[in-house]
Design a protein around this motif. Structure first.
Motif, PDB file in Angstrom:
ATOM      1  N   GLN A   4     -35.138  31.842 -33.388  1.00  0.00           N
ATOM      2  CA  GLN A   4     -35.315  31.269 -32.055  1.00  0.00           C
ATOM      3  C   GLN A   4     -33.987  31.028 -31.344  1.00  0.00           C
ATOM      4  OE1 GLN A   4     -38.496  30.807 -30.869  1.00  0.00           O
ATOM      5  NE2 GLN A   4     -39.008  31.821 -32.785  1.00  0.00           N
ATOM      6  N   HIS A   5     -32.909  30.786 -32.131  1.00  0.00           N
ATOM      7  CA  HIS A   5     -31.629  30.423 -31.527  1.00  0.00           C
ATOM      8  C   HIS A   5     -30.487  30.966 -32.383  1.00  0.00           C
ATOM      9  CE1 HIS A   5     -29.360  27.081 -29.174  1.00  0.00           C
ATOM     10  NE2 HIS A   5     -28.616  28.160 -29.317  1.00  0.00           N
ATOM     11  N   ILE A   6     -29.712  31.852 -31.801  1.00  0.00           N
ATOM     12  CA  ILE A   6     -28.587  32.488 -32.492  1.00  0.00           C
ATOM     13  C   ILE A   6     -27.279  31.851 -32.024  1.00  0.00           C
ATOM     14  CG2 ILE A   6     -27.307  34.642 -32.827  1.00  0.00           C
ATOM     15  CD1 ILE A   6     -29.948  36.136 -32.242  1.00  0.00           C
ATOM     16  N   LEU A   7     -26.415  31.546 -32.967  1.00  0.00           N
ATOM     17  CA  LEU A   7     -25.066  31.064 -32.666  1.00  0.00           C
ATOM     18  C   LEU A   7     -24.078  32.190 -32.932  1.00  0.00           C
ATOM     19  CD1 LEU A   7     -23.119  28.717 -31.940  1.00  0.00           C
ATOM     20  CD2 LEU A   7     -22.967  28.272 -34.406  1.00  0.00           C
ATOM     21  N   VAL A   8     -23.186  32.441 -31.973  1.00  0.00           N
ATOM     22  CA  VAL A   8     -22.188  33.496 -32.121  1.00  0.00           C
ATOM     23  C   VAL A   8     -20.789  32.916 -31.894  1.00  0.00           C
ATOM     24  CG1 VAL A   8     -21.470  35.811 -31.414  1.00  0.00           C
ATOM     25  CG2 VAL A   8     -23.857  35.124 -31.125  1.00  0.00           C
ATOM     26  N   PRO A   9     -20.049  32.652 -32.967  1.00  0.00           N
ATOM     27  CA  PRO A   9     -18.669  32.197 -32.802  1.00  0.00           C
ATOM     28  C   PRO A   9     -17.769  33.386 -32.472  1.00  0.00           C
ATOM     29  CG  PRO A   9     -19.402  31.989 -35.100  1.00  0.00           C
ATOM     30  CD  PRO A   9     -20.493  32.647 -34.347  1.00  0.00           C
ATOM     31  N   VAL A  10     -16.884  33.203 -31.500  1.00  0.00           N
ATOM     32  CA  VAL A  10     -15.992  34.295 -31.104  1.00  0.00           C
ATOM     33  C   VAL A  10     -14.554  33.804 -31.038  1.00  0.00           C
ATOM     34  CG1 VAL A  10     -17.764  35.557 -29.820  1.00  0.00           C
ATOM     35  CG2 VAL A  10     -16.330  33.905 -28.617  1.00  0.00           C
ATOM     36  N   ASP A  11     -13.642  34.750 -31.185  1.00  0.00           N
ATOM     37  CA  ASP A  11     -12.229  34.527 -30.934  1.00  0.00           C
ATOM     38  C   ASP A  11     -11.747  35.720 -30.128  1.00  0.00           C
ATOM     39  OD1 ASP A  11     -11.923  36.593 -32.801  1.00  0.00           O
ATOM     40  OD2 ASP A  11     -11.273  35.263 -34.409  1.00  0.00           O
ATOM     41  N   GLU A  12     -10.457  35.961 -30.111  1.00  0.00           N
ATOM     42  CA  GLU A  12      -9.939  37.056 -29.295  1.00  0.00           C
ATOM     43  C   GLU A  12      -9.985  38.410 -29.992  1.00  0.00           C
ATOM     44  OE1 GLU A  12      -6.796  35.594 -31.870  1.00  0.00           O
ATOM     45  OE2 GLU A  12      -8.102  34.524 -30.504  1.00  0.00           O
ATOM     46  N   SER A  13     -10.483  38.479 -31.195  1.00  0.00           N
ATOM     47  CA  SER A  13     -10.460  39.720 -31.961  1.00  0.00           C
ATOM     48  C   SER A  13     -11.593  40.670 -31.550  1.00  0.00           C
ATOM     49  CB  SER A  13     -10.573  39.419 -33.457  1.00  0.00           C
ATOM     50  OG  SER A  13     -11.864  38.928 -33.756  1.00  0.00           O
ATOM     51  N   PRO A  14     -11.350  41.967 -31.664  1.00  0.00           N
ATOM     52  CA  PRO A  14     -12.386  42.954 -31.343  1.00  0.00           C
ATOM     53  C   PRO A  14     -13.651  42.788 -32.191  1.00  0.00           C
ATOM     54  CG  PRO A  14     -10.244  44.028 -31.548  1.00  0.00           C
ATOM     55  CD  PRO A  14     -10.068  42.598 -31.988  1.00  0.00           C
ATOM     56  N   ILE A  15     -13.521  42.339 -33.428  1.00  0.00           N
ATOM     57  CA  ILE A  15     -14.696  42.173 -34.282  1.00  0.00           C
ATOM     58  C   ILE A  15     -15.634  41.102 -33.728  1.00  0.00           C
ATOM     59  CG2 ILE A  15     -13.640  40.566 -35.914  1.00  0.00           C
ATOM     60  CD1 ILE A  15     -16.174  43.327 -36.758  1.00  0.00           C
ATOM     61  N   SER A  16     -15.091  40.131 -33.017  1.00  0.00           N
ATOM     62  CA  SER A  16     -15.943  39.126 -32.375  1.00  0.00           C
ATOM     63  C   SER A  16     -16.877  39.781 -31.362  1.00  0.00           C
ATOM     64  CB  SER A  16     -15.100  38.080 -31.638  1.00  0.00           C
ATOM     65  OG  SER A  16     -14.507  37.203 -32.526  1.00  0.00           O
ATOM     66  N   TYR A  17     -16.329  40.742 -30.631  1.00  0.00           N
ATOM     67  CA  TYR A  17     -17.135  41.406 -29.615  1.00  0.00           C
ATOM     68  C   TYR A  17     -18.198  42.315 -30.244  1.00  0.00           C
ATOM     69  CZ  TYR A  17     -14.044  39.248 -26.337  1.00  0.00           C
ATOM     70  OH  TYR A  17     -13.368  38.307 -25.615  1.00  0.00           O
ATOM     71  N   THR A  18     -17.918  42.816 -31.432  1.00  0.00           N
ATOM     72  CA  THR A  18     -18.935  43.564 -32.169  1.00  0.00           C
ATOM     73  C   THR A  18     -20.070  42.625 -32.577  1.00  0.00           C
ATOM     74  OG1 THR A  18     -17.238  45.080 -32.980  1.00  0.00           O
ATOM     75  CG2 THR A  18     -19.334  45.079 -34.156  1.00  0.00           C
ATOM     76  N   ALA A  19     -19.729  41.427 -32.998  1.00  0.00           N
ATOM     77  CA  ALA A  19     -20.753  40.426 -33.334  1.00  0.00           C
ATOM     78  C   ALA A  19     -21.560  40.049 -32.098  1.00  0.00           C
ATOM     79  CB  ALA A  19     -20.093  39.187 -33.945  1.00  0.00           C
ATOM     80  N   VAL A  20     -20.906  39.951 -30.950  1.00  0.00           N
ATOM     81  CA  VAL A  20     -21.609  39.660 -29.691  1.00  0.00           C
ATOM     82  C   VAL A  20     -22.626  40.757 -29.398  1.00  0.00           C
ATOM     83  CG1 VAL A  20     -21.337  39.533 -27.170  1.00  0.00           C
ATOM     84  CG2 VAL A  20     -19.812  38.221 -28.666  1.00  0.00           C
TER      85      VAL A  20
END
Length: 147
Positions: A4-20
């Protein structure tokens, strides 16, 4: 299991955007909410008196928070375009893993999707692994996206 609810932690790395991107796909498929977050981590020297008042350090943290807010605003637009309910959060003053677990609990997330650099051996020992720490501490499922 459905989420029902996904949490996506991000930083400045390209892998964060892959997780997004993974979160975006899954959120569309499952029609669930998403919270995208950044942690502005505290340096180990935070307890030192001179550290708190040093203008360069204050400027660094102010800039880090500003960058995090901009990053989250840009990412938020991707979810809004696809009509996915999305919130953003910035947490300060804690380690990355602790911040992720704390926000997951705060927003009642039932899945965390995060990137991992896939470091092994000496690099992992020296640099640590936020993903590993979240995996071992999280009471909810964690989907780790690797490069």
């Amino acid at each position: 299991m459905t989420y029902q609810h996904i949490l996506v932690p991000v930083d400045e790395s390209p892998i964060s955007y892959t997780a997004v991107e993974q979160a975006l796909s899954l959120a569309k498929l499952l029609n669930c909410r998403v919270t995208v977050m950044c942690v502005v981590a505290v340096d180990p020297f935070v307890g030192v008196d001179f550290y708190k008042v040093a203008p360069a350090i204050t400027d660094y943290f102010m800039q880090a928070e500003e960058n995090a807010q901009k990053r989250l605003a840009d990412i938020k637009q991707s979810f809004i375009r696809d009509e996915i309910e999305v919130d953003t959060k910035v947490i300060r003053g804690v380690s990355a893993a602790e911040g992720i677990i704390q926000i997951a609990d705060e927003v009642s997330a039932d899945l965390i999707i995060m990137g991992s650099h896939g470091r092994t051996g000496f690099k992992k020992m020296m640099l640590g692994s936020v993903a590993q720490a979240v995996l071992t501490q999280s009471p909810i499922p964690v989907l780790v996206v690797k490069v």
